[in-house]
Design a protein around this motif. Structure first.
Motif, PDB file in Angstrom:
ATOM      1  N   THR A 115      39.212  35.970  48.947  1.00 21.55           N
ATOM      2  CA  THR A 115      38.711  36.134  47.577  1.00 21.55           C
ATOM      3  C   THR A 115      39.721  35.617  46.570  1.00 21.55           C
ATOM      4  O   THR A 115      39.364  34.946  45.592  1.00 21.55           O
ATOM      5  N   TYR A 116      41.001  35.911  46.793  1.00 20.20           N
ATOM      6  CA  TYR A 116      42.051  35.423  45.904  1.00 20.20           C
ATOM      7  C   TYR A 116      42.035  33.894  45.868  1.00 20.20           C
ATOM      8  O   TYR A 116      42.074  33.283  44.788  1.00 20.20           O
ATOM      9  N   ALA A 117      41.995  33.269  47.047  1.00 14.81           N
ATOM     10  CA  ALA A 117      42.006  31.805  47.111  1.00 14.81           C
ATOM     11  C   ALA A 117      40.760  31.218  46.452  1.00 14.81           C
ATOM     12  O   ALA A 117      40.828  30.190  45.768  1.00 14.81           O
ATOM     13  N   GLN A 118      39.612  31.853  46.657  1.00 17.54           N
ATOM     14  CA  GLN A 118      38.372  31.375  46.043  1.00 17.54           C
ATOM     15  C   GLN A 118      38.506  31.322  44.520  1.00 17.54           C
ATOM     16  O   GLN A 118      38.027  30.393  43.860  1.00 17.54           O
ATOM     17  N   ASN A 119      39.156  32.341  43.969  1.00 16.78           N
ATOM     18  CA  ASN A 119      39.293  32.407  42.508  1.00 16.78           C
ATOM     19  C   ASN A 119      40.216  31.322  41.954  1.00 16.78           C
ATOM     20  O   ASN A 119      40.278  31.143  40.729  1.00 16.78           O
ATOM     21  N   LYS A 120      40.919  30.628  42.833  1.00 18.06           N
ATOM     22  CA  LYS A 120      41.815  29.547  42.394  1.00 18.06           C
ATOM     23  C   LYS A 120      41.197  28.164  42.600  1.00 18.06           C
ATOM     24  O   LYS A 120      41.847  27.149  42.317  1.00 18.06           O
ATOM     25  N   LEU A 121      39.967  28.086  43.090  1.00 21.34           N
ATOM     26  CA  LEU A 121      39.312  26.793  43.277  1.00 21.34           C
ATOM     27  C   LEU A 121      39.308  26.005  41.971  1.00 21.34           C
ATOM     28  O   LEU A 121      39.029  26.553  40.890  1.00 21.34           O
ATOM     29  N   GLY A 122      39.642  24.728  42.066  1.00 22.11           N
ATOM     30  CA  GLY A 122      39.679  23.868  40.892  1.00 22.11           C
ATOM     31  C   GLY A 122      41.019  23.815  40.197  1.00 22.11           C
ATOM     32  O   GLY A 122      41.219  23.006  39.284  1.00 22.11           O
ATOM     33  N   THR A 123      41.977  24.643  40.627  1.00 22.04           N
ATOM     34  CA  THR A 123      43.310  24.647  40.015  1.00 22.04           C
ATOM     35  C   THR A 123      44.095  23.420  40.485  1.00 22.04           C
ATOM     36  O   THR A 123      44.149  23.130  41.679  1.00 22.04           O
ATOM     37  N   PRO A 124      44.737  22.692  39.568  1.00 18.40           N
ATOM     38  CA  PRO A 124      45.504  21.504  39.975  1.00 18.40           C
ATOM     39  C   PRO A 124      46.680  21.854  40.886  1.00 18.40           C
ATOM     40  O   PRO A 124      47.284  22.927  40.766  1.00 18.40           O
ATOM     41  N   TYR A 125      46.977  20.947  41.778  1.00 16.64           N
ATOM     42  CA  TYR A 125      48.102  21.081  42.705  1.00 16.64           C
ATOM     43  C   TYR A 125      49.419  20.880  41.961  1.00 16.64           C
ATOM     44  O   TYR A 125      49.532  20.057  41.052  1.00 16.64           O
ATOM     45  N   LEU A 126      50.438  21.641  42.372  1.00 17.82           N
ATOM     46  CA  LEU A 126      51.805  21.418  41.888  1.00 17.82           C
ATOM     47  C   LEU A 126      52.749  21.603  43.056  1.00 17.82           C
ATOM     48  O   LEU A 126      52.805  22.679  43.658  1.00 17.82           O
ATOM     49  N   TRP A 127      53.498  20.564  43.410  1.00 17.87           N
ATOM     50  CA  TRP A 127      54.472  20.685  44.492  1.00 17.87           C
ATOM     51  C   TRP A 127      55.482  21.764  44.134  1.00 17.87           C
ATOM     52  O   TRP A 127      56.054  21.771  43.049  1.00 17.87           O
ATOM     53  N   GLY A 128      55.686  22.715  45.046  1.00 14.39           N
ATOM     54  CA  GLY A 128      56.593  23.827  44.806  1.00 14.39           C
ATOM     55  C   GLY A 128      55.994  24.929  43.954  1.00 14.39           C
ATOM     56  O   GLY A 128      56.673  25.909  43.637  1.00 14.39           O
ATOM     57  N   GLY A 129      54.715  24.813  43.611  1.00 17.48           N
ATOM     58  CA  GLY A 129      54.092  25.780  42.716  1.00 17.48           C
ATOM     59  C   GLY A 129      53.774  27.097  43.397  1.00 17.48           C
ATOM     60  O   GLY A 129      53.237  27.131  44.503  1.00 17.48           O
ATOM     61  N   ASP A 130      54.077  28.191  42.698  1.00 16.10           N
ATOM     62  CA  ASP A 130      53.814  29.538  43.193  1.00 16.10           C
ATOM     63  C   ASP A 130      52.743  30.261  42.389  1.00 16.10           C
ATOM     64  O   ASP A 130      52.524  31.453  42.587  1.00 16.10           O
ATOM     65  N   GLY A 131      52.113  29.548  41.428  1.00 13.26           N
ATOM     66  CA  GLY A 131      51.078  30.177  40.626  1.00 13.26           C
ATOM     67  C   GLY A 131      51.604  30.996  39.470  1.00 13.26           C
ATOM     68  O   GLY A 131      50.840  31.727  38.830  1.00 13.26           O
ATOM     69  N   ALA A 152      53.407  31.778  35.671  1.00 13.89           N
ATOM     70  CA  ALA A 152      53.179  31.238  34.329  1.00 13.89           C
ATOM     71  C   ALA A 152      54.024  29.987  34.120  1.00 13.89           C
ATOM     72  O   ALA A 152      53.581  29.015  33.491  1.00 13.89           O
ATOM     73  N   GLN A 153      55.228  30.007  34.658  1.00 10.93           N
ATOM     74  CA  GLN A 153      56.116  28.851  34.529  1.00 10.93           C
ATOM     75  C   GLN A 153      55.523  27.622  35.219  1.00 10.93           C
ATOM     76  O   GLN A 153      55.740  26.482  34.778  1.00 10.93           O
ATOM     77  N   ASP A 154      54.752  27.856  36.283  1.00  8.16           N
ATOM     78  CA  ASP A 154      54.097  26.767  37.012  1.00  8.16           C
ATOM     79  C   ASP A 154      52.724  26.443  36.447  1.00  8.16           C
ATOM     80  O   ASP A 154      51.984  25.626  37.032  1.00  8.16           O
ATOM     81  N   GLY A 155      52.368  27.073  35.358  1.00  8.09           N
ATOM     82  CA  GLY A 155      51.049  26.845  34.782  1.00  8.09           C
ATOM     83  C   GLY A 155      49.921  27.347  35.671  1.00  8.09           C
ATOM     84  O   GLY A 155      48.802  26.836  35.603  1.00  8.09           O
ATOM     85  N   GLY A 156      50.226  28.350  36.504  1.00  9.12           N
ATOM     86  CA  GLY A 156      49.212  28.892  37.408  1.00  9.12           C
ATOM     87  C   GLY A 156      48.868  27.975  38.568  1.00  9.12           C
ATOM     88  O   GLY A 156      47.883  28.217  39.278  1.00  9.12           O
ATOM     89  N   ARG A 157      49.661  26.944  38.798  1.00  8.24           N
ATOM     90  CA  ARG A 157      49.382  25.956  39.834  1.00  8.24           C
ATOM     91  C   ARG A 157      50.149  26.273  41.125  1.00  8.24           C
ATOM     92  O   ARG A 157      51.157  26.965  41.107  1.00  8.24           O
ATOM     93  N   PHE A 158      49.670  25.710  42.220  1.00  5.13           N
ATOM     94  CA  PHE A 158      50.210  26.006  43.545  1.00  5.13           C
ATOM     95  C   PHE A 158      50.373  24.727  44.363  1.00  5.13           C
ATOM     96  O   PHE A 158      49.676  23.741  44.128  1.00  5.13           O
ATOM     97  N   ASP A 159      51.260  24.802  45.358  1.00  2.62           N
ATOM     98  CA  ASP A 159      51.165  23.869  46.475  1.00  2.62           C
ATOM     99  C   ASP A 159      50.541  24.628  47.640  1.00  2.62           C
ATOM    100  O   ASP A 159      50.097  25.777  47.493  1.00  2.62           O
ATOM    101  N   CYS A 160      50.479  24.010  48.819  1.00  4.50           N
ATOM    102  CA  CYS A 160      49.698  24.606  49.913  1.00  4.50           C
ATOM    103  C   CYS A 160      50.222  25.965  50.345  1.00  4.50           C
ATOM    104  O   CYS A 160      49.472  26.945  50.411  1.00  4.50           O
TER     105      CYS A 160
END
Length: 333
Positions: A205-221, A223-231
């Motif tokens: 459910t958590y991952a589903q709620n992040k669908l459409g979020t842009p990728y960021l290498w090293g991203g942890d989601g 605020a500093q990462d803009g809510g973005r993640f890597d794998c």
């Protein structure tokens, strides 16, 4: 990507969202399945040990009844992360992290080349197995499980195990025994079906709620990462949302639980990808399985978190995350 969304859309038309249907299914299966990983003799899971060492671990892991290849692999991973050049602040050396005094007494010439080299895995891995078996022989008459008593001897000394008639009441020793026996499951090829966990459903459910979020290498989601993640940032955050703390790097997340076969996958399993299918340390990508041959993942720079198929040539395998498995992982490997 378009094909993945079409598959999801077909389920949406049935009246439930794609992922919510899977979430319900996970809870049902988790409530109904009985029995987890079992069996005494444990073969190594595919790619669990780097190919350069898997033959040694398989051979020497059967040296005596108190050990097995998966247990020996767990010890080596805990000690050094399979790094033959590892050296600790306490002067422990090599892939098995022998201190000089212990090596002088218990190191053996495993490859028969005439020397005993703590930095050579061909000597150090056989020596680790030999040392385990020697400890097991010291406590062979102590009641209880021979493997647990051996591990307790490794941590606290054989005298303490003999004195207390089993694993001594030392928190450090009890934690060590639990850590290695839990990690053992992540290196073993399961011999029975592996239980799912209810936490997996909430992680999806958590991952589903992040669908459409842009990728960021090293991203942890953050605020500093803009809510973005890597794998691996996404999978770590998904499980962290349900109280399970995973390592940051994908190839370490591999060891957070046992490894179901492809035809035994359940929603919530982590699925891994590598260019070297013989070495779990070479894993470079991870996603969270949602069923139907698809995962949610953060694929690469320029892409967004999305559904992707898992049946690709670089599919490495899967891990069914457990709380104990995640807790057993070393903080650095």
């Amino acid at each position: 990507m378009r094909k993945a969304w079409l598959v999801a859309g077909a389920v949406l038309g049935a009246g439930l969202s794609f992922v919510m249907l899977l979430v319900v299914g996970v809870y049902v299966v988790a409530g109904n399945l009985a029995s987890g990983v079992g069996g005494a003799t444990k073969a190594l899971a595919k790619g669990a040990v780097p190919a350069a060492y898997s033959g040694l671990v398989q051979k020497w892991g059967n040296l005596c009844p108190a050990i097995n290849p998966a247990l020996l692999a767990a010890q080596l991973y805990q000690e050094s992360g399979f790094n033959p050049r590892a050296q600790s602040a306490a002067a422990a050396q090599g892939i098995a992290q022998f201190i000089p005094g212990t090596w002088a007494t218990h190191g053996i010439d495993g490859d028969g080349d005439g020397d005993r080299d703590v930095w050579d895995p061909n000597d150090a891995i056989p020596s680790a197995a030999s040392y385990d078996c020697k400890l097991a022989s010291y406590v062979k008459d102590v009641p209880g499980d021979a493997t647990r008593n051996m591990l307790a001897s490794y941590n606290a000394g054989a005298y303490a195990v003999i004195k207390y008639g089993g694993v001594p009441p030392y928190k450090e020793t009890q934690n060590y025994v639990k850590t290695i026996t839990t990690l053992e499951e992540s290196f073993a090829a399961p011999v029975t079906r592996v239980d799912p966990s209810e936490q997996a459903a909430a992680a999806i459910t958590y991952a589903q709620n992040k669908l459409g979020t842009p990728y960021l290498w090293g991203g942890d989601g953050t605020a500093q990462d803009g809510g973005r993640f890597d794998c691996s940032g996404l999978t770590k955050a998904a499980y962290e949302s349900v109280g399970v703390t995973l390592p940051r790097v994908a190839n370490d997340q591999w060891n957070a639980g046992p490894h179901p076969a492809r035809d035994e996958l359940l929603p919530g399993d982590l699925v891994f990808f590598s260019d070297d299918l013989t070495n779990s340390r070479a894993i470079r990508h991870v996603g969270i399985y949602v069923g139907g041959g698809y995962m949610i993942d953060a694929p690469r720079t320029g892409a967004v978190i999305r559904f992707d198929p898992i049946d690709t040539p670089d599919y490495f395998g899967a891990t069914r995350v457990t709380e104990d498995g995640a807790k057993a992982l070393p903080t650095t490997v």
